[in-house]
Design a protein around this motif. Structure first.
Motif, short mmCIF file in Angstrom:
data_model
loop_
_atom_site.label_atom_id
_atom_site.label_comp_id
_atom_site.label_asym_id
_atom_site.label_seq_id
_atom_site.Cartn_x
_atom_site.Cartn_y
_atom_site.Cartn_z
N ARG A 360 0.82 -1.22 0.00
CA ARG A 360 0.00 0.00 0.00
C ARG A 360 0.85 1.27 0.00
O ARG A 360 0.41 2.32 -0.47
N LEU A 361 2.07 1.17 0.54
CA LEU A 361 2.95 2.35 0.57
C LEU A 361 3.79 2.48 -0.70
O LEU A 361 4.41 3.53 -0.92
N LEU A 362 3.86 1.44 -1.51
CA LEU A 362 4.70 1.47 -2.71
C LEU A 362 4.32 2.58 -3.70
O LEU A 362 5.22 3.25 -4.24
N PRO A 363 3.04 2.82 -4.02
CA PRO A 363 2.74 3.90 -4.98
C PRO A 363 3.26 5.26 -4.54
O PRO A 363 3.79 6.02 -5.38
N ALA A 364 3.15 5.58 -3.25
CA ALA A 364 3.66 6.87 -2.78
C ALA A 364 5.18 6.92 -2.86
O ALA A 364 5.76 7.97 -3.22
N ALA A 365 5.86 5.81 -2.55
CA ALA A 365 7.31 5.78 -2.66
C ALA A 365 7.75 5.92 -4.11
O ALA A 365 8.74 6.61 -4.42
N LEU A 366 7.01 5.31 -5.03
CA LEU A 366 7.34 5.43 -6.45
C LEU A 366 7.13 6.87 -6.94
O LEU A 366 7.95 7.40 -7.71
N VAL A 382 -3.91 10.29 -14.89
CA VAL A 382 -4.92 9.36 -14.40
C VAL A 382 -5.70 10.04 -13.30
O VAL A 382 -5.12 10.56 -12.33
N MET A 383 -7.01 10.09 -13.42
CA MET A 383 -7.87 10.71 -12.40
C MET A 383 -7.87 9.86 -11.13
O MET A 383 -7.78 8.62 -11.20
N PRO A 384 -7.97 10.50 -9.96
CA PRO A 384 -8.04 9.72 -8.71
C PRO A 384 -9.20 8.73 -8.75
O PRO A 384 -10.33 9.07 -9.13
N ARG A 389 -2.25 2.07 -15.40
CA ARG A 389 -1.30 0.97 -15.55
C ARG A 389 -0.92 0.43 -14.17
O ARG A 389 -0.81 1.19 -13.19
N SER A 390 -0.71 -0.85 -14.09
CA SER A 390 -0.37 -1.46 -12.81
C SER A 390 0.65 -2.56 -13.00
O SER A 390 0.85 -3.07 -14.11
N LEU A 391 1.29 -2.91 -11.91
CA LEU A 391 2.23 -4.04 -11.87
C LEU A 391 1.66 -5.10 -10.94
O LEU A 391 1.26 -4.79 -9.80
N HIS A 392 1.65 -6.33 -11.40
CA HIS A 392 1.14 -7.44 -10.60
C HIS A 392 2.26 -7.94 -9.69
O HIS A 392 3.25 -8.51 -10.14
N LEU A 393 2.10 -7.72 -8.39
CA LEU A 393 3.04 -8.21 -7.39
C LEU A 393 2.50 -9.51 -6.81
O LEU A 393 1.48 -9.52 -6.11
N ASP A 402 -1.76 -11.51 -3.82
CA ASP A 402 -1.62 -10.78 -5.07
C ASP A 402 -2.00 -9.32 -4.85
O ASP A 402 -3.08 -9.03 -4.29
N TRP A 403 -1.13 -8.45 -5.30
CA TRP A 403 -1.37 -7.01 -5.22
C TRP A 403 -1.10 -6.40 -6.60
O TRP A 403 -0.18 -6.84 -7.32
N TYR A 404 -1.86 -5.34 -6.94
CA TYR A 404 -1.68 -4.64 -8.20
C TYR A 404 -1.28 -3.20 -7.88
O TYR A 404 -2.08 -2.42 -7.36
N ILE A 405 -0.01 -2.88 -8.15
CA ILE A 405 0.58 -1.61 -7.77
C ILE A 405 0.35 -0.58 -8.87
O ILE A 405 0.79 -0.78 -10.01
N PRO A 406 -0.34 0.56 -8.57
CA PRO A 406 -0.50 1.61 -9.59
C PRO A 406 0.86 2.19 -9.98
O PRO A 406 1.69 2.47 -9.12
N LEU A 407 1.07 2.40 -11.26
CA LEU A 407 2.36 2.88 -11.75
C LEU A 407 2.36 4.36 -12.09
O LEU A 407 3.42 5.01 -12.02
N ASP A 408 1.22 4.96 -12.43
CA ASP A 408 1.21 6.32 -12.93
C ASP A 408 0.77 7.34 -11.90
O ASP A 408 1.09 8.53 -12.02
N SER A 409 0.02 6.93 -10.88
CA SER A 409 -0.45 7.86 -9.86
C SER A 409 -0.77 7.09 -8.59
O SER A 409 -1.40 6.03 -8.65
#
Length: 467
Positions: A360-366, A382-384, A389-393, A402-409
């Motif tokens: 859950r903290l990964l998008p903010a760190a990215l 990308v609107m809130p 786009r996402s990455l499958h972790l 399974d987690w899907y990490i947002p890549l653009d926002s």
């Protein structure tokens, strides 16, 4: 003239045979005789019975021999008519006395008897109850002597006992589920520290984290690590209105503000305390952790959303305690490695919560790395709340998922339909990456898809680590 012969005299009667001398009932066993080399061997021929001849067994013992009961003496019986011999070489085997058989029980238990001795002992055990009981005790003792297992106690025995006791005896005031991981990890670390001597408390420990895209480290001791944990736990204590361990009279007298960041707080604690810290730090640290657990247990449901400031960012209390549980486990493993002691990862449910917090903290760190020019730019606005786009972790093993990490926002929603890459990791390995103990190049066991997105996410995960 020859005299006339008289009447023929009657034939002379044979001399009366004297009665046989009685044989004493208790004869010494032939196996106890000192002049016998083999206790099983007796001489062949008529003398083997000890009933005839001056060199028989009884005469050798100085005892009277029984007389022959035949009315007319005859020639001695040929050797072939003697009692058939048995055993090797035609020699007879005679049963051993109870004393000799009892003395062989030890050798029998160790399987050191010959085949003949083993047969005689085992036949005796079927008839003598005391010897059978003694043989059983000796065999049990031999089994203990030949045990290949280690006699040392299992090093994890204490942890298992504690977990069983805590599981079967619930607390009077239930601990909130979001604080259970912190409660469990502080208890595990305290169990590790309980029997440490002065030498273990002074053992060197290397703290590692990932900074500026490379591994950083700082050396301290076991006591120094516990002081570090207590200093950072003070952030949660201050948010709950409890005593801050850094709010010491020394700092107040100098007019120095209490640091807000974990690294600065640790440096202040090490500077103002006796350095290197000693084992006396364990008591205040454990008392502080107990106080935190008691406070959140009585605080009610609303306490979970209380904000805890880390200086550059803030976390709700439920996530802050989970973060403290994560660091307690990571540094507990550092301590265990320093003193060469085993230390298991958290249980599956607790490990899952830690992985979920990091995901859950990964998008903010990215996003923070992207602002600093350390990550590739976002691809489109990308609107809130909208999918991007996402990455499958994919995290495997206990605590995985399974987690899907947002890549653009950070405000976007990760979804399987917009996944452009996939990373597969073990749960413990992912946590080691987030802690800065494993480099991004070594972490991913499986990668597929957009290589640039994979690299950005792995570096962002490692960048979340701190001292």
């Amino acid at each position: 003239m020859e005299p006339e012969p008289g009447p023929t005299p009657p034939p002379a009667r044979p001399a009366p045979v004297p009665p046989a001398a009685p044989v004493p009932p208790d004869l010494p066993d032939p196996h106890d005789l000192p002049d016998r080399h083999d206790p099983y061997d007796l001489p062949d021929g008529p003398d083997a019975s000890g009933l005839s001849g001056g060199s028989g067994l009884l005469s050798g013992l100085g005892l009277p021999e029984p007389a022959v009961t035949s009315a007319s003496p005859g020639p001695p019986a040929p050797s072939s008519a003697a009692t058939p011999a048995s055993g090797r070489g035609g020699k007879r085997r005679k049963g051993l006395s109870h004393k000799v058989l009892k003395s062989l029980l030890g050798a029998w238990a160790l399987s050191a008897c010959s085949a003949e001795e083993t047969d005689l002992v085992e036949e005796h055990l079927t008839e003598c109850a005391p010897c059978a009981e003694e043989a059983l005790r000796l065999r049990d003792a031999v089994g203990l002597l030949q045990d290949d297992r280690s006699l040392d106690l299992d090093p994890m025995l204490r942890n298992r006992v504690l977990e069983t006791c805590l599981g079967r005896r619930p607390a009077r005031i239930p601990v909130p589920g979001w604080a259970a991981s912190y409660d469990a990890e502080t208890a595990r670390l305290d169990a590790l520290l309980r029997d440490f001597g002065d030498e273990e408390w002074r053992a060197p420990v290397t703290l590692k984290w990932f900074q500026d895209d490379r591994t950083a480290s700082r050396g301290t001791t076991v006591a120094g690590v516990i002081g570090h944990l207590m200093a950072v736990d003070g952030l949660v204590a201050a948010a709950l209105g409890l005593d801050d361990p850094l709010a010491a009279p020394l700092g107040e007298s100098l007019g120095e503000p209490v640091p807000a960041g974990p690294a600065d707080r640790t440096a202040r604690f090490w500077r103002d305390s006796v350095f290197p810290p000693t084992r006396t730090v364990r008591g205040p640290w454990r008392e502080q952790s107990h106080t935190l657990i008691r406070t959140v247990s009585f605080a009610g449901r609303g306490a979970a959303e209380l904000s805890v400031s880390y200086g550059d960012f803030a976390l709700p209390l439920c996530d802050a305690l989970l973060d403290r549980a994560f660091e307690c486990w990571v540094h507990g493993a550092d301590i265990a490695e320093a003193v060469d002691y085993p230390y298991d990862p958290p249980s599956g449910p607790h490990l899952h919560r830690m992985v979920d917090l990091a995901a859950r903290l990964l998008p903010a760190a990215l996003a923070a790395r992207r602002r600093g020019g350390l990550a590739s730019p976002a691809r489109g606005l990308v609107m809130p709340g909208a999918p991007g786009r996402s990455l499958h972790l994919e995290v495997e093993g206990p605590g995985g998922g399974d987690w899907y990490i947002p890549l653009d926002s950070p405000a976007a929603v990760g979804c399987p339909e917009r996944s452009v890459a996939q990373i597969a990791l073990d749960g413990v390995e992912f946590c080691q990456l987030v802690a800065g103990h494993v480099s991004p190049e070594e972490a991913a066991a499986g990668q597929d898809g957009d290589r640039e997105a994979i690299r950005d996410v792995l570096l962002a995960a490692a960048a979340m680590s701190r001292i």
